[in-house]
Design an enzyme around this catalytic site. Structure first.
Site, PDB file in Angstrom:
ATOM      1  N   ASP A   9     -45.870  30.039  26.005  1.00  0.00           N
ATOM      2  CA  ASP A   9     -46.257  30.625  24.724  1.00  0.00           C
ATOM      3  C   ASP A   9     -45.083  30.739  23.562  1.00  0.00           C
ATOM      4  O   ASP A   9     -45.159  30.946  22.634  1.00  0.00           O
ATOM      5  CB  ASP A   9     -46.477  32.112  25.121  1.00  0.00           C
ATOM      6  CG  ASP A   9     -47.471  32.417  26.195  1.00  0.00           C
ATOM      7  OD1 ASP A   9     -48.467  32.828  25.900  1.00  0.00           O
ATOM      8  OD2 ASP A   9     -47.090  31.952  27.397  1.00  0.00           O
ATOM      9  N   SER A  50     -32.878  31.976  22.020  1.00  0.00           N
ATOM     10  CA  SER A  50     -32.986  30.972  20.617  1.00  0.00           C
ATOM     11  C   SER A  50     -33.800  29.978  20.961  1.00  0.00           C
ATOM     12  O   SER A  50     -33.240  28.857  20.910  1.00  0.00           O
ATOM     13  CB  SER A  50     -31.652  30.696  20.166  1.00  0.00           C
ATOM     14  OG  SER A  50     -30.758  31.991  19.942  1.00  0.00           O
ATOM     15  N   GLU A  51     -35.060  30.080  20.937  1.00  0.00           N
ATOM     16  CA  GLU A  51     -35.919  28.891  21.467  1.00  0.00           C
ATOM     17  C   GLU A  51     -35.586  27.848  20.384  1.00  0.00           C
ATOM     18  O   GLU A  51     -35.533  26.469  21.028  1.00  0.00           O
ATOM     19  CB  GLU A  51     -37.497  29.119  21.642  1.00  0.00           C
ATOM     20  CG  GLU A  51     -37.808  30.006  22.597  1.00  0.00           C
ATOM     21  CD  GLU A  51     -37.266  31.600  22.687  1.00  0.00           C
ATOM     22  OE1 GLU A  51     -36.826  32.066  21.569  1.00  0.00           O
ATOM     23  OE2 GLU A  51     -37.519  32.257  23.618  1.00  0.00           O
ATOM     24  N   GLU A 105     -32.987  30.250  28.976  1.00  0.00           N
ATOM     25  CA  GLU A 105     -32.807  31.378  29.036  1.00  0.00           C
ATOM     26  C   GLU A 105     -32.700  31.645  30.568  1.00  0.00           C
ATOM     27  O   GLU A 105     -33.594  31.411  31.231  1.00  0.00           O
ATOM     28  CB  GLU A 105     -33.823  32.300  28.187  1.00  0.00           C
ATOM     29  CG  GLU A 105     -33.621  32.074  26.978  1.00  0.00           C
ATOM     30  CD  GLU A 105     -34.814  32.365  26.074  1.00  0.00           C
ATOM     31  OE1 GLU A 105     -35.885  32.987  26.601  1.00  0.00           O
ATOM     32  OE2 GLU A 105     -35.126  31.678  24.944  1.00  0.00           O
ATOM     33  N   ILE A 164     -43.466  28.487  22.537  1.00  0.00           N
ATOM     34  CA  ILE A 164     -43.310  27.001  22.014  1.00  0.00           C
ATOM     35  C   ILE A 164     -43.199  27.566  20.486  1.00  0.00           C
ATOM     36  O   ILE A 164     -42.932  26.926  19.709  1.00  0.00           O
ATOM     37  CB  ILE A 164     -44.537  26.196  22.478  1.00  0.00           C
ATOM     38  CG1 ILE A 164     -44.123  25.507  23.744  1.00  0.00           C
ATOM     39  CG2 ILE A 164     -44.806  25.086  21.401  1.00  0.00           C
ATOM     40  CD1 ILE A 164     -45.360  24.996  24.466  1.00  0.00           C
ATOM     41  N   HIS A 204     -48.260  35.846  26.676  1.00  0.00           N
ATOM     42  CA  HIS A 204     -47.446  35.328  27.961  1.00  0.00           C
ATOM     43  C   HIS A 204     -48.560  34.674  29.037  1.00  0.00           C
ATOM     44  O   HIS A 204     -48.295  34.138  30.136  1.00  0.00           O
ATOM     45  CB  HIS A 204     -46.854  36.289  28.653  1.00  0.00           C
ATOM     46  CG  HIS A 204     -45.608  36.751  28.273  1.00  0.00           C
ATOM     47  ND1 HIS A 204     -45.554  37.624  27.171  1.00  0.00           N
ATOM     48  CD2 HIS A 204     -44.337  36.902  28.651  1.00  0.00           C
ATOM     49  CE1 HIS A 204     -44.324  38.012  26.905  1.00  0.00           C
ATOM     50  NE2 HIS A 204     -43.785  37.299  27.934  1.00  0.00           N
TER      51      HIS A 204
END
Ligand SMILES: Cc1ncc(C[n+]2csc(CCOP(=O)(O)OP(=O)(O)O)c2C)c(N)n1
Lengths: 76, 820
Positions: free
Chosen positions: B555, B529-530, B499, B557, B597
């Protein structure tokens, strides 16, 4: 008289370098006009004139290191 | 945020109606005579034979699962069998339309698709090519087995190679395509274009998009297909993947010849059920699966619903979609409606569907329908048909009889090679980068941000020892940038995304200036869209590329949980080392933004076998370790602390070399020598630990400080020899204490250095609760005072020093009992 201040630059960043003044002392500026370029360790930023008026004072010159909150210039 | 796509408020707010065009449903109408003209008699019959092979193969598995025997062969098969009996037309029709170089990625129910793809490849490859594939695969072991055991049979050796490769894999034998490490749900054989099947529902979607991206950047005129279940339309990753393949930037922003969409086909094998949940009408909102495409892009993914009980209808649709994809106008979606007569698995009691329904669908059995069609059109006669069926049955029976034989076809002997699965996990290969990429937009040295770095001091201190500002000396952020841009500009196979990675330069500015150098097709902004970010990198890498991806905050993940835990970490081992995943996943450990975070999740990932994990704390280490990670062919998680991005180099007196260099992963570094206690730090904890060690000098405690740098693998040698000397170990990290990697190290040291320990190893981490906001953060991550308190309390109680830290009066046992 209004100060031109180095704004909060984000997480974990406290200082910046004056990259370039786009206006000189005595020049008229419009509110919102970009007057100053600074760079931090992370990014480059444009600083706008907070009000319209004449640049009455410039406190730091190109290459100087400044801290968040420093008054780098003034508008009359 | 490209400035050349302005968002105009006038246009935005003007009145209009969004229109969607219709989605064709069962529009296929070609007669068998027309199809005969297209394919010829032989091919139409071959299609039927392939369906029979798939059917018989799965009937055999079903028989073993339910009865423990097939024909006269007895065998207990303990693994899974998600059969696709009833869905053969979908698998075979699609494979028929694809070329060998097209890649399919499957699901838990993909034996049929994989066999069909293999059979189709065998029919189209030259004999020479097939020979070389068979001879090179696993040093020719499988093909020599076939020549030895089936030499005088009527069956084509390449078909036997394929079917035995799959069956031996399902039965977990060493001759299996993946040496039995994948098994039924993960089998694949890339030379025939059958890429990994996936036991995680929807898991293949993003991986296939990554492979399509690779095909796109290579411009190699092939397509990628994700064969997914209807149930996967409920999975977040599938939606992320559809968007990723359809993003506007390809056409709007990417340079020629890449200004097209990746050739990606989402093929939903829609059998109306997801295990025991009915998608249509119960668990999903769509009335027809294909409708979901209208939510993705104006082209509605060129979606169609087609009849999956007719292989020719499926082939027709796949051929048309393939053409659209090769013209750069993808992605496309097919909703292939079909029915599985078999249960979801062999323990399925069909509690969720009626006998009548199953019976009704039996009259749409694709094999019966298609056989009849060929008979009616005189393309085949009854005798020939019976011959085909008999021959297929003999073929499957013969090969099965040999594969079940454990003497003839053994599994890997784990008892003999107890750590062999570990050996499959990491390949430890190093990639050579040699030539400058020919696609750079600008000479690196002309870019302002790079020029500015060149002006800085390489060392973080002045000659009188005072600390330089990060504006004046190379920071950790700069050192990362130097190594990454070196790789990006010298290795064209490397792509970087995440991102805000392009114009913004990454949320923390590591890539600032890169957009002026690296073309958009190799450095781009990913959607939020991790899961797809990680998943596409995997597909890109297993296709032969390399990727460095960014997750912004560690975070996040969680959003890519499956993709990191089950895909990135596992595919090398599940492929018995066949696949390479040269991926560097950068994740920063945050600060100041509160509970979601600010978490150090390095420990969490050390729990997942299969990932190299590094966490440097200094600019010198960051540059050398990111370079090594980028050279490595193993998947590497690279943690960065946001608190450290502006750190300058104070340890290495020569500063951060301007030239490229590497530091081996798995080596710790001694930051301060001492005799009384070893303080091991992970990541950012190095700095408070060093402060504490300075303070300890006043109390005549000489602490040795070791910076772990790498967690997996971890440098036990250095730590053990240090602890053997000091007899005391304190481990400091910012990860929450419970279940942390620090505890693993502590336990191991208690074993490996027990004789020399004067006290139990102690772990300080973050408390077992949320990270509070910025102003309270120091109560969370271990501070120098917390470290001092522990040293005095746990190791040197005789010193009677006043404790100063926030945890000084904590009753750790009471806290633990309460769940903290
Ligand atoms: C993420 C995930 N959730 C649940 C499961 C358990 N599971 C395996 S198959 C399946 C149903 C999948 O249905 P569908 O995608 O329609 O494929 P089909 O089984 O019908 O071929 C489920 C729930 C899984 N493997 N992965």
């Amino acid at each position: 008289m209004t100060d031109i201040i180095i704004p909060n630059l984000g997480n974990e960043i406290s200082e910046a370098e004056i990259t370039e003044w786009l206006v000189g002392a005595g020049e008229e500026v419009e509110e919102g006009e970009v007057v100053l370029l600074i760079s931090t360790t992370k990014t480059a930023l444009e600083i706008e004139a907070p009000v319209s008026g004449k640049i009455s004072q410039i406190n730091f010159s190109e290459g100087d290191l400044v801290q968040v909150g420093d008054v780098v210039g003034q508008i009359e | 945020m490209p400035k050349n796509i302005p968002i105009d408020p006038i246009k935005t707010f003007s009145k209009s109606v969004l229109k969607s065009s219709g989605i064709p449903v069962h529009q296929y109408q070609k007669s068998i005579q027309e199809e005969l003209k297209i394919y010829g008699k032989e091919n139409l019959i071959e299609l039927l034979r392939h369906m029979y092979i798939v059917r018989e193969f799965e009937t055999m598995l079903n028989s073993f699962k339910t009865k423990g025997s097939y024909k006269n062969i007895e065998y207990i098969y303990n693994g899974p069998a998600h059969l696709s009996i009833g869905q053969e037309a979908a698998a075979v029709g699609s494979a028929f339309a694809l070329k060998t170089e097209d890649k399919i990625f499957g699901s838990h129910r993909s034996h049929g698709e994989m066999i069909a793809k293999g059979l189709s490849a065998i029919n189209s490859l030259s004999r020479n090519k097939i020979n070389s594939i068979m001879e090179t695969h696993h040093d020719g072991k499988l093909i020599s087995y076939i020549h030895k055991n089936f030499n005088n049979t009527e069956f084509n050796d390449a078909e036997m190679f394929l079917l035995i490769g799959v069956l031996a894999e399902i039965f977990m034998r060493e001759l299996g395509f993946n040496k039995g490490m994948g098994g039924s749900m993960h089998a694949f054989f890339t030379p025939f274009g059958a890429f990994p099947n996936n036991a995680i529902v929807g898991g293949s979607s993003g991986i296939a998009v990554g492979a399509a991206l690779h095909a796109h950047l290579k411009q190699n005129k092939s397509i990628c297909v994700a064969n997914l279940g209807d149930g996967s339309t409920g999975c977040g990753l599938v939606w992320e993947a559809m968007n990723f393949a359809a993003m506007g930037q390809y056409k709007n922003l990417w340079p020629k010849p890449f200004n097209n969409n990746p050739p990606m086909l989402f093929c939903f094998m829609n059998n109306f059920y997801a295990m025991g949940g009915q998608t249509l009408g119960e668990t999903m909102s769509w009335d027809r699966l294909s409708r979901i495409a209208s939510g993705v892009n104006p082209e509605q993914l060129h979606a169609e619903t087609v009849n999956g009980s007719d292989p020719l209808s499926v082939a027709d649709a796949v051929i048309r979609k393939r053409k659209i994809l090769l013209e750069g106008n993808g992605p496309a979606l097919l909703d292939i409606e079909c029915y599985r007569f078999s249960g979801h698995s062999t323990t399925d009691t069909n509690a969720y569907r009626s006998r009548e329904e199953i019976k009704h669908w039996k009259s749409f059995d694709p094999i019966e329908l298609y056989s009849q069609k060929l008979l009616d059109a005189d393309i085949i006669n009854k005798k020939n048909l019976d011959n085909i069926i008999e021959k297929v049955q003999n073929q499957i029976e013969l090969l099965t009889s040999k594969v079940v034989d454990r003497e003839l076809t053994p599994s890997i002997d784990i008892a003999k090679k107890p750590t062999i699965i570990g050996d499959f996990t990491f390949n430890k290969e190093v990639n050579r980068i040699s030539k400058t990429a020919d696609d750079l937009l600008m000479d690196i040295n002309q870019v302002n941000q790079i020029k500015n770095m060149k002006k800085k001091s390489r060392y973080g201190k002045t000659s009188d020892g005072s600390l330089l500002s990060g504006m004046r000396a190379i920071t950790l952020r700069d050192s990362l940038a130097e190594a990454i841009i070196y790789h990006l500009s010298n290795d064209k196979s490397l792509i970087a995304y995440g991102e805000e990675c392009r114009d913004w330069g990454g949320a923390f500015g590591v890539y600032r200036g890169f957009a002026d150098i690296i073309p958009m097709n190799r450095l781009f902004n990913a959607p939020i869209s991790e899961a797809a970010i990680v998943s596409t990198a995997i597909g890109y890498a297993i296709s032969g590329g390399r990727a460095i991806i960014e997750l912004m905050y560690s975070d996040f993940i969680g959003r890519a949980g499956d993709e990191i835990f089950n895909q990135l970490a596992k595919w090398q081992a599940m492929s018995a080392g066949e696949l390479r995943l040269p991926i560097v996943l950068r994740a920063s450990i945050g600060s100041k933004y509160g509970a979601q975070h600010s978490q150090d999740w390095s420990s969490l990932l050390t729990h997942i076998p299969g990932l190299s994990i590094v966490y440097p704390a200094t600019p010198y280490d960051a540059k050398g370790l990111i370079a090594t990670s980028l050279k490595s062919n193993d998947p590497t998680i690279f943690f960065e602390s946001q608190r450290l991005y502006d750190k300058v180099e104070v340890f290495n007196e020569k500063g951060v070399p301007e030239e490229y260099y590497t530091i081996p992963i798995g080596k710790a570094v001694k930051r301060k020598k001492g005799r009384d206690i070893t303080i091991l730090t992970i990541g950012a904890s190095l700095y408070p630990a060093l402060d504490a060690s300075e303070e300890l000098i006043n109390y005549k405690i000489d602490a040795e400080v070791i910076d772990a740098r790498s967690l997996v693998p971890f440098d036990y040698d250095m730590l053990i020899s240090s602890v053997n000397l000091t007899g005391r170990l304190l481990i400091v990290s910012e990860a929450v204490e419970r279940g942390s990697f620090s505890n693993t190290i502590a336990t191991n040291i208690s074993r490996f250095a027990f004789n020399n320990l004067k006290a139990p190893a102690i772990v300080i981490g973050a408390p077992n609760w949320i990270a509070p906001g910025a102003d309270m953060e120091k109560t969370y991550s271990p501070q120098s005072d917390d470290i001092l308190d522990s040293v005095f309390r746990d190791f040197f109680p005789e010193k009677r020093v006043n404790k100063k830290g926030l945890r000084k009066d904590w009753n750790f046992l009471e806290l633990a009992k309460k769940g903290f």
